[in-house]
Every structure is written in structure tokens, then in C-alpha cells.
Design a protein around this motif. Structure first.
Motif, short mmCIF file in Angstrom:
data_model
loop_
_atom_site.label_atom_id
_atom_site.label_comp_id
_atom_site.label_asym_id
_atom_site.label_seq_id
_atom_site.Cartn_x
_atom_site.Cartn_y
_atom_site.Cartn_z
N LEU A 1 0.87 -1.18 0.00
CA LEU A 1 0.00 0.00 0.00
C LEU A 1 0.90 1.22 0.00
O LEU A 1 1.63 1.47 0.97
N LEU A 2 0.89 1.98 -1.10
CA LEU A 2 1.68 3.20 -1.20
C LEU A 2 0.80 4.37 -0.75
O LEU A 2 -0.17 4.72 -1.41
N ILE A 3 1.15 4.95 0.40
CA ILE A 3 0.38 6.04 0.98
C ILE A 3 1.02 7.34 0.50
O ILE A 3 2.12 7.70 0.92
N VAL A 4 0.34 8.04 -0.40
CA VAL A 4 0.88 9.24 -1.00
C VAL A 4 0.42 10.45 -0.20
O VAL A 4 -0.78 10.67 0.00
N SER A 5 1.38 11.24 0.25
CA SER A 5 1.08 12.44 1.03
C SER A 5 1.99 13.57 0.57
O SER A 5 3.20 13.37 0.41
N ALA A 6 1.42 14.74 0.36
CA ALA A 6 2.23 15.91 0.04
C ALA A 6 2.84 16.46 1.32
O ALA A 6 2.24 16.38 2.39
N LEU A 7 4.03 17.03 1.20
CA LEU A 7 4.67 17.67 2.34
C LEU A 7 4.16 19.10 2.54
O LEU A 7 4.31 19.68 3.60
N ALA A 8 3.54 19.64 1.51
CA ALA A 8 2.95 20.98 1.58
C ALA A 8 1.98 21.12 0.41
O ALA A 8 2.12 20.44 -0.61
N ASP A 9 0.98 22.02 0.61
CA ASP A 9 0.04 22.32 -0.47
C ASP A 9 -0.61 21.07 -1.08
O ASP A 9 -0.48 20.82 -2.27
N PRO A 10 -1.37 20.31 -0.27
CA PRO A 10 -1.80 20.53 1.12
C PRO A 10 -0.82 19.93 2.13
O PRO A 10 0.01 19.10 1.79
N GLU A 11 -0.99 20.32 3.40
CA GLU A 11 -0.16 19.81 4.48
C GLU A 11 -0.46 18.33 4.71
O GLU A 11 -1.56 17.84 4.39
N PRO A 12 0.49 17.57 5.26
CA PRO A 12 0.25 16.15 5.54
C PRO A 12 -0.94 15.95 6.48
O PRO A 12 -1.07 16.69 7.46
N SER A 13 -1.76 14.98 6.17
CA SER A 13 -2.87 14.61 7.05
C SER A 13 -2.43 13.37 7.82
O SER A 13 -2.56 12.24 7.34
N PHE A 14 -1.89 13.58 9.03
CA PHE A 14 -1.36 12.46 9.79
C PHE A 14 -2.45 11.49 10.21
O PHE A 14 -2.21 10.28 10.33
#
Length: 326
Positions: free
Chosen positions: A124-137
């Protein structure tokens, strides 16, 4: 019984309606379909299934004998009929093989009905931006719980590193020893490809984090729709259907899951999650029955277990962090 004119009726005047289905009793035996070819479901659309068989994309429908058997992307199935993949041809799925893994979720935490997202995936590759938008922990934590409970390897993919540093995310999940890759807009994707080769990998992430852009770069023929982030930092979902896409040179599969904005985890228990923490599992056996292993819970032996050196405070904190995310 008499007619209006007084004539009596007898059995010769009554016609027996023929059984339209014949008089032959239905057999409970079903054909074995020993000649069925095995393929993988890569798309589902209103009762039609796209199945990949030896490189050919075949359109199939479920055979009647399967009844209410459900199929999802990633299922290995047996197919008979026209397997040419030619336009307007239709084959039949007559068998669904046992699943190795099942990635599932509920609509919310109070929903008892589980929904299978993908079968037989191993990552499972969990894709999260570091900014724009901020990470949703919170979202990342829930994805981790779902993956670990399903026996699927989680991988963090942190995008837009040209806008912010990944170090805070690394620190948060350091104790879990989760593989992580970092990308930036227009940058190379060699490290991402190295994790995908030979695997069936489910991609999940909020809109605006670059998931579809990443998939389009990895699979040039994917044509997954991409969108922009709104002024309030929220992305808009632009893809509408889940699909499995084969990587170039048959190096593996990526599964895009648009519309999966959250993971309800009503189906996950503390014991489901514990097996992903083998260093804590033996300590949990010594807890009182019904223990939920929360911090300060009476009867929980895990703090003592860590104090004895069997695990670390960071690992226990990470485990409890994920428990709270359920």
C-alpha cells in the motif's frame, strides 16, 4: 360449478398449463470448467469485469452459478468463453480463487459492514504531500492500520519535497521502520519504481497530493485525471473509478483508488494490529482479558514489558498512536 346457462363443468373442461420450464428437475451439479483460463480482474464497471489473461484484456461477466460471490480488483479468476479480447466479445467468470490478502475498510468507524477495496495486493503506497496541502497524519495513520491489519506492506510516498522538508514525517514514523520515498515535482522516480517492481501496489491519497500525476508518470498510458488544490488547501477528486494498471515491461501493477477519502476501521481490533508488532505481542498476552492496551489502562502489561527491555518506548508509543487512530 356451473356456467351462466346452467351447463356443468367437469375435469375435461379444465386445461392444464404446461410448465414453461419443462419437467426436467434442476441438477445441483455444476460444470467443473477444467478448461478455464486464469486471469486477474483489473477493472469493474456495472457488472462487467476487465480481466487480464496472458496479456489480453478480456471483458467478462459473472456466471450464474457464482451466485452472490463478489469480485474486486486484484481477484484471480477462472474465465471461459471468448478470450480473444476482441471488440463486443464477452466471456464468463466461473471461478474466484482464494485471496492471499484483502485490503478493506468501513464507511466510517460506526459502520459494521466491511468493504473490500482490493484483493491480493502486497503493498500500500500512501501518497502524502509535504505541503500544499499539508500532511494529514490522521489519514496516514489510518492507512497504516488498515495495511498492517491486512498483512500488506505499507510504504510512505512523500511528494512536493521542493516545498517542505520530509524530516518531521520521518521522525513521526521512525519507530515503525516503514519504507519511505521522497519525490519532487518534475524529479526522477527511480526510487519509487524500485519499490513497485514485481508487486501489486495500491496507491491511496487525498486529492491534490500528486497521486494521479505520479501514476501517469509511472504508467504513461494511464491517463488518470489530475486536479488542482483549492484555496483552502483541499483537493478535488478528479478520477472516479478504481483500476489496476500494469507497469511498463510487465514489471508489476499499480492500483489507483480514487474516491477513498478515508478509512473507517470498525473492523480492526487491537489484536489485529498487535501481530504487526511482534516485539509487543508476547507482552500483550500477559495483559488482563479484554485489555485494549491503552496508556494507563489498568491491567495492561505492555509498559512493564518495555521496561524489561523487550521493546522500546518509541515502538510502544507508535503502537498506541495507531490504536487511537482506529
Amino acid at each position: 360449478m356451473t356456467l351462466a346457462r346452467g351447463r356443468e363443468l367437469d375435469e375435461d373442461d379444465v386445461r392444464s398449463r404446461a410448465n414453461p420450464r419443462g419437467t426436467r428437475p434442476r441438477s445441483k451439479q455444476r460444470p467443473a470448467h477444467d478448461d478455464a483460463e486464469t486471469g486477474m480482474v483489473f477493472s469493474v464497471d456495472r457488472g462487467r469485469y476487465g480481466v487480464m489473461i496472458d496479456g489480453a484484456e478480456v471483458t467478462a461477466m459473472k456466471a450464474r452459478e457464482l451466485g452472490r460471490t463478489s469480485m474486486v480488483i486484484g481477484d484471480r479468476v477462472g474465465v471461459v468463453g471468448d478470450l480473444s479480447g476482441a471488440h463486443d466479445t464477452l466471456a464468463r467468470i466461473v471461478r474466484v480463487d482464494e485471496r492471499d490478502t484483502v485490503l478493506r475498510r468501513t464507511a466510517d468507524d460506526n459502520d459494521p459492514h466491511e468493504r473490500v477495496i482490493v484483493a491480493n495486493a502486497d503493498q500500500l503506497l500512501i501518497v502524502s504531500a509535504l505541503a500544499d496541502p499539508e500532511p494529514s497524519f490522521g489519514f496516514i495513520d489510518r492507512c497504516l492500520v488498515a495495511a498492517l491489519a491486512a498483512g500488506v506492506e505499507p510504504i510512505l510516498c512523500l511528494t512536493k519535497s521542493d516545498l517542505a522538508s520530509p524530516e518531521p514525517v520521518f521522525e513521526r514514523y521512525e519507530a515503525l521502520s516503514i519504507p519511505a520515498v521522497v519525490t519532487q515535482r518534475g524529479g526522477p522516480l527511480d526510487e519509487v519504481r524500485s519499490h513497485l517492481t514485481g508487486h501489486i501496489t495500491v496507491f491511496v491519497g487525498h486529492s491534490g497530493v500528486g497521486k494521479s500525476t505520479l501514476i501517469n508518470a509511472l504508467v504513461p498510458t494511464a491517463y488518470r485525471a489530475t486536479g488542482v488544490v483549492s484555496a483552502i488547501g483541499k483537493g478535488r477528486h478528479t478520477s472516479s473509478s478504481a483500476v489496476a494498471l500494469r507497469l511498463p515491461d510487465d514489471e508489476g501493477w499499480v492500483v489507483d483508488t480514487p474516491g477513498v477519502r478515508s478509512f473507517g476501521l470498525a473492523h480492526v481490533t487491537a489484536d489485529d494490529l498487535l501481530w504487526a508488532f511482534p516485539d509487543l505481542e508476547d507482552g500483550a498476552v500477559q495483559c488482563l482479558p479484554g485489555c485494549e492496551h491503552g496508556a494507563g489502562e489498568v491491567g495492561c502489561h505492555l509498559d512493564q514489558w518495555v521496561a524489561e527491555g523487550h521493546s522500546t518506548p518509541a515502538r510502544l508509543a507508535a503502537f498506541r498512536q495507531l490504536l487511537v487512530s482506529r
